[in-house]
Scaffold this motif. Structure first.
Motif, PDB file in Angstrom:
ATOM      1  N   MET A   1       0.676  -0.935  -0.188  1.00 48.04           N
ATOM      2  CA  MET A   1       0.175  -0.225  -0.175  1.00 48.04           C
ATOM      3  C   MET A   1       0.632   0.829  -0.106  1.00 48.04           C
ATOM      4  SD  MET A   1      -2.907   0.702   2.402  1.00 48.04           S
ATOM      5  CE  MET A   1      -4.446   0.008   3.067  1.00 48.04           C
ATOM      6  N   LEU A   2       0.705   2.139  -0.887  1.00 50.06           N
ATOM      7  CA  LEU A   2       1.489   3.474  -0.875  1.00 50.06           C
ATOM      8  C   LEU A   2       1.050   4.020   0.205  1.00 50.06           C
ATOM      9  CD1 LEU A   2       0.513   4.132  -4.578  1.00 50.06           C
ATOM     10  CD2 LEU A   2       2.544   2.825  -3.599  1.00 50.06           C
ATOM     11  N   ASN A   3       2.146   4.745   0.785  1.00 49.38           N
ATOM     12  CA  ASN A   3       1.619   5.965   1.694  1.00 49.38           C
ATOM     13  C   ASN A   3       0.594   7.075   1.373  1.00 49.38           C
ATOM     14  OD1 ASN A   3       4.009   5.039   2.978  1.00 49.38           O
ATOM     15  ND2 ASN A   3       5.630   6.581   3.086  1.00 49.38           N
ATOM     16  N   ARG A   4       0.477   7.183   0.058  1.00 48.18           N
ATOM     17  CA  ARG A   4      -0.738   8.696   0.306  1.00 48.18           C
ATOM     18  C   ARG A   4      -1.722   7.924   0.556  1.00 48.18           C
ATOM     19  NH1 ARG A   4      -2.564   7.798  -6.381  1.00 48.18           N
ATOM     20  NH2 ARG A   4      -0.958   6.347  -6.387  1.00 48.18           N
ATOM     21  N   ASP A   5      -2.242   6.707   0.754  1.00 48.19           N
ATOM     22  CA  ASP A   5      -3.734   5.490   0.368  1.00 48.19           C
ATOM     23  C   ASP A   5      -3.540   5.584   2.505  1.00 48.19           C
ATOM     24  OD1 ASP A   5      -4.135   5.509  -1.638  1.00 48.19           O
ATOM     25  OD2 ASP A   5      -3.125   3.026  -2.088  1.00 48.19           O
ATOM     26  N   LYS A   6      -2.898   5.921   3.187  1.00 51.32           N
ATOM     27  CA  LYS A   6      -2.301   5.451   4.749  1.00 51.32           C
ATOM     28  C   LYS A   6      -2.770   7.224   5.336  1.00 51.32           C
ATOM     29  CE  LYS A   6       0.840   2.052   4.481  1.00 51.32           C
ATOM     30  NZ  LYS A   6       1.713   1.701   5.083  1.00 51.32           N
ATOM     31  N   VAL A   7      -2.832   7.192   6.912  1.00 49.17           N
ATOM     32  CA  VAL A   7      -3.171   8.291   7.557  1.00 49.17           C
ATOM     33  C   VAL A   7      -2.367   8.514   8.090  1.00 49.17           C
ATOM     34  CG1 VAL A   7      -5.049   9.719   8.780  1.00 49.17           C
ATOM     35  CG2 VAL A   7      -5.847   7.625   7.556  1.00 49.17           C
ATOM     36  N   ARG A   8      -1.739   9.032   8.291  1.00 46.81           N
ATOM     37  CA  ARG A   8      -0.727   9.769   9.338  1.00 46.81           C
ATOM     38  C   ARG A   8      -0.803   9.925  11.036  1.00 46.81           C
ATOM     39  NH1 ARG A   8       5.351  12.970   8.436  1.00 46.81           N
ATOM     40  NH2 ARG A   8       5.757  13.070  10.349  1.00 46.81           N
ATOM     41  N   TYR A   9      -0.200   9.425  11.659  1.00 45.08           N
ATOM     42  CA  TYR A   9      -0.568   9.814  13.148  1.00 45.08           C
ATOM     43  C   TYR A   9       0.777  10.196  13.939  1.00 45.08           C
ATOM     44  CZ  TYR A   9      -6.019   8.088  13.303  1.00 45.08           C
ATOM     45  OH  TYR A   9      -6.471   8.043  12.872  1.00 45.08           O
ATOM     46  N   GLN A  10       0.435  10.871  14.810  1.00 43.48           N
ATOM     47  CA  GLN A  10       1.761  11.358  15.141  1.00 43.48           C
ATOM     48  C   GLN A  10       1.339  10.744  17.424  1.00 43.48           C
ATOM     49  OE1 GLN A  10       3.077  15.652  15.395  1.00 43.48           O
ATOM     50  NE2 GLN A  10       5.110  15.575  16.776  1.00 43.48           N
ATOM     51  N   LEU A  11       2.157   9.927  17.873  1.00 38.76           N
ATOM     52  CA  LEU A  11       1.949   9.709  18.935  1.00 38.76           C
ATOM     53  C   LEU A  11       2.864   9.929  19.394  1.00 38.76           C
ATOM     54  CD1 LEU A  11       2.901   6.046  19.491  1.00 38.76           C
ATOM     55  CD2 LEU A  11       1.845   6.683  17.008  1.00 38.76           C
ATOM     56  N   PHE A  12       3.697   9.580  21.043  1.00 40.86           N
ATOM     57  CA  PHE A  12       4.409   9.594  21.956  1.00 40.86           C
ATOM     58  C   PHE A  12       3.874   8.855  22.682  1.00 40.86           C
ATOM     59  CE2 PHE A  12       2.872  14.180  21.357  1.00 40.86           C
ATOM     60  CZ  PHE A  12       3.692  15.224  20.997  1.00 40.86           C
ATOM     61  N   LEU A  13       5.567   7.720  23.059  1.00 42.27           N
ATOM     62  CA  LEU A  13       6.038   7.364  23.611  1.00 42.27           C
ATOM     63  C   LEU A  13       6.617   7.403  24.864  1.00 42.27           C
ATOM     64  CD1 LEU A  13       6.827   4.723  20.837  1.00 42.27           C
ATOM     65  CD2 LEU A  13       4.612   5.080  21.384  1.00 42.27           C
ATOM     66  N   GLU A  14       6.193   6.273  25.945  1.00 42.58           N
ATOM     67  CA  GLU A  14       6.870   6.730  27.188  1.00 42.58           C
ATOM     68  C   GLU A  14       8.772   5.807  26.626  1.00 42.58           C
ATOM     69  OE1 GLU A  14       5.586   3.763  29.942  1.00 42.58           O
ATOM     70  OE2 GLU A  14       3.697   5.252  30.057  1.00 42.58           O
ATOM     71  N   PRO A  15       9.535   6.570  27.378  1.00 46.92           N
ATOM     72  CA  PRO A  15      10.804   6.234  27.275  1.00 46.92           C
ATOM     73  C   PRO A  15      11.119   4.303  26.714  1.00 46.92           C
ATOM     74  CG  PRO A  15      11.073   8.230  28.177  1.00 46.92           C
ATOM     75  CD  PRO A  15       9.497   7.267  27.995  1.00 46.92           C
ATOM     76  N   ARG A  16      11.119   3.998  27.759  1.00 50.20           N
ATOM     77  CA  ARG A  16      11.262   2.702  27.710  1.00 50.20           C
ATOM     78  C   ARG A  16      10.508   1.625  26.599  1.00 50.20           C
ATOM     79  NH1 ARG A  16       6.745  -0.590  29.593  1.00 50.20           N
ATOM     80  NH2 ARG A  16       4.876   0.882  30.398  1.00 50.20           N
ATOM     81  N   LEU A  17       9.199   2.301  25.807  1.00 46.36           N
ATOM     82  CA  LEU A  17       7.977   1.744  25.075  1.00 46.36           C
ATOM     83  C   LEU A  17       9.558   2.419  23.852  1.00 46.36           C
ATOM     84  CD1 LEU A  17       4.884   1.964  25.759  1.00 46.36           C
ATOM     85  CD2 LEU A  17       6.130  -0.087  25.755  1.00 46.36           C
ATOM     86  N   ALA A  18       9.507   3.375  23.628  1.00 45.08           N
ATOM     87  CA  ALA A  18      10.463   3.543  23.213  1.00 45.08           C
ATOM     88  C   ALA A  18      11.600   2.812  22.412  1.00 45.08           C
ATOM     89  CB  ALA A  18      11.070   5.341  22.823  1.00 45.08           C
ATOM     90  N   GLU A  19      12.530   2.663  23.849  1.00 45.36           N
ATOM     91  CA  GLU A  19      13.454   1.409  23.372  1.00 45.36           C
ATOM     92  C   GLU A  19      13.363   0.349  22.578  1.00 45.36           C
ATOM     93  OE1 GLU A  19      15.915   1.686  27.113  1.00 45.36           O
ATOM     94  OE2 GLU A  19      16.003   4.066  27.435  1.00 45.36           O
ATOM     95  N   ARG A  20      12.443  -0.194  23.712  1.00 46.02           N
ATOM     96  CA  ARG A  20      11.545  -1.629  22.565  1.00 46.02           C
ATOM     97  C   ARG A  20      11.612  -1.247  21.479  1.00 46.02           C
ATOM     98  NH1 ARG A  20       8.012  -4.026  26.612  1.00 46.02           N
ATOM     99  NH2 ARG A  20       8.057  -6.030  25.109  1.00 46.02           N
ATOM    100  N   LEU A  21      11.013  -0.316  20.883  1.00 48.45           N
ATOM    101  CA  LEU A  21      10.232  -0.217  19.079  1.00 48.45           C
ATOM    102  C   LEU A  21      11.685  -0.489  18.748  1.00 48.45           C
ATOM    103  CD1 LEU A  21       8.271   0.051  17.085  1.00 48.45           C
ATOM    104  CD2 LEU A  21       8.175   2.319  17.553  1.00 48.45           C
ATOM    105  N   GLU A  22      13.018   0.468  18.889  1.00 42.90           N
ATOM    106  CA  GLU A  22      14.234   0.738  17.875  1.00 42.90           C
ATOM    107  C   GLU A  22      14.643   0.061  18.566  1.00 42.90           C
ATOM    108  OE1 GLU A  22      14.992   3.188  16.345  1.00 42.90           O
ATOM    109  OE2 GLU A  22      13.581   4.803  17.328  1.00 42.90           O
TER     110      GLU A  22
END
Length: 136
Positions: A1-22
């Protein structure tokens, strides 16, 4: 799916979740967006179904059946006791008060009754099973 067919969201993650995601996104060919989309989809799917019913429903059904059987057995026991008490009070003649020999026999029978109940409780056996063995 192309990026133009998607909806963009901005979210904030706690540092521990951001580390796990990275850490998860550090693998080649894995994008943070794909991980977040999969996690959100899984969470929304679980919320739509009743997870507790799926997990514990069969066990609760079995427990309900067992409780129903216990209730039925208790009802039989109480009915048997009520018939016995009725028979003892209404059908058997009362002991005359001045008859000491009859009172002694009554005390002896009561003591044996209490001893038998004590043995049954100590052994942990089912009362109806032992009652059938005693009657035989």
């Amino acid at each position: 799916m192309l990026n133009r067919d998607k909806v963009r969201y901005q979210l904030f993650l706690e540092p521990r979740l951001a580390e796990r995601l990275e850490e998860m996104a550090a693998q080649p060919g894995v994008a943070r967006s794909d991980i977040l989309v999969a996690a959100l989809d899984a969470w929304l799917t679980r919320q739509g179904s009743n997870e507790l019913d799926e997990r514990f429903g069969p066990r609760l059904d079995r427990m309900s059946l067992q409780i129903g059987r216990l209730g039925r057995d208790l009802q039989v026991l109480l009915e048997s006791l009520s018939v016995f008490v009725h028979q003892q009070f209404c059908l058997n003649a009362q002991i005359p008060e001045p008859d000491a020999a009859a009172r002694a026999v009554g005390r002896e029978r009561f003591d044996r009754f209490i001893e038998q109940i004590g043995r049954q409780m100590a052994s942990g056996a089912k009362p109806l099973t032992q009652a059938n063995e005693v009657a035989s």
